[in-house]
Design a protein around this motif. Structure first.
Motif, PDB file in Angstrom:
ATOM      1  N   ASP A   4       0.820  -1.208   0.000  1.00  0.00           N
ATOM      2  CA  ASP A   4       0.000   0.000   0.000  1.00  0.00           C
ATOM      3  C   ASP A   4       0.855   1.260   0.000  1.00  0.00           C
ATOM      4  O   ASP A   4       0.504   2.261  -0.627  1.00  0.00           O
ATOM      5  N   ALA A   8       0.916   4.095  -3.037  1.00  0.00           N
ATOM      6  CA  ALA A   8       0.753   5.525  -2.754  1.00  0.00           C
ATOM      7  C   ALA A   8       1.923   6.325  -3.311  1.00  0.00           C
ATOM      8  O   ALA A   8       1.722   7.412  -3.870  1.00  0.00           O
ATOM      9  N   ASP A  44      -3.040   4.324   7.262  1.00  0.00           N
ATOM     10  CA  ASP A  44      -3.321   5.313   6.212  1.00  0.00           C
ATOM     11  C   ASP A  44      -2.651   6.646   6.526  1.00  0.00           C
ATOM     12  O   ASP A  44      -2.090   7.296   5.637  1.00  0.00           O
ATOM     13  N   ILE A  47       1.057   6.364   5.891  1.00  0.00           N
ATOM     14  CA  ILE A  47       1.319   6.349   4.446  1.00  0.00           C
ATOM     15  C   ILE A  47       1.222   7.761   3.880  1.00  0.00           C
ATOM     16  O   ILE A  47       2.091   8.197   3.123  1.00  0.00           O
ATOM     17  N   ARG A  48       0.172   8.490   4.261  1.00  0.00           N
ATOM     18  CA  ARG A  48       0.028   9.876   3.792  1.00  0.00           C
ATOM     19  C   ARG A  48       1.219  10.720   4.240  1.00  0.00           C
ATOM     20  O   ARG A  48       1.732  11.536   3.473  1.00  0.00           O
ATOM     21  N   VAL A  51       4.319   9.857   2.072  1.00  0.00           N
ATOM     22  CA  VAL A  51       4.217  10.422   0.721  1.00  0.00           C
ATOM     23  C   VAL A  51       4.417  11.927   0.771  1.00  0.00           C
ATOM     24  O   VAL A  51       5.142  12.503  -0.054  1.00  0.00           O
TER      25      VAL A  51
END
Length: 60
Positions: A4, A8, A44, A47-48, A51
C-alpha cells in the motif's frame, strides 16, 4: 516495502523520485511507522505522511 505504501508513492511522481534517492536509513524511517501502525486508520495516516514527506523533499 508494504504494497500500500508502494502504491501511494507510485501515484505521486515527485514522491517516487525522492524515495528513489533516499538512503537505506531514510527509507527505513519512512517505512517503519507504516509497519508499526496498529489500525487501518493509523496505517493510512502513516502512508500519507510518508508520501507528503518525500514529495516535499523532492520539491524543496
Amino acid at each position: 516495502m508494504p504494497d500500500d505504501l508502494a502504491t501511494a508513492l507510485a501515484a505521486d511522481p515527485g514522491a517516487t523520485a525522492a524515495f528513489a534517492v533516499l538512503g537505506r536509513s531514510d527509507r527505513y524511517a519512512l517505512i517503519l511507522p507504516v509497519l508499526k501502525a496498529r489500525t487501518p486508520a493509523a496505517r493510512d495516516k502513516a502512508i500519507r505522511a510518508a508520501v507528503t514527506a518525500t514529495s516535499r523533499q523532492h520539491s524543496g
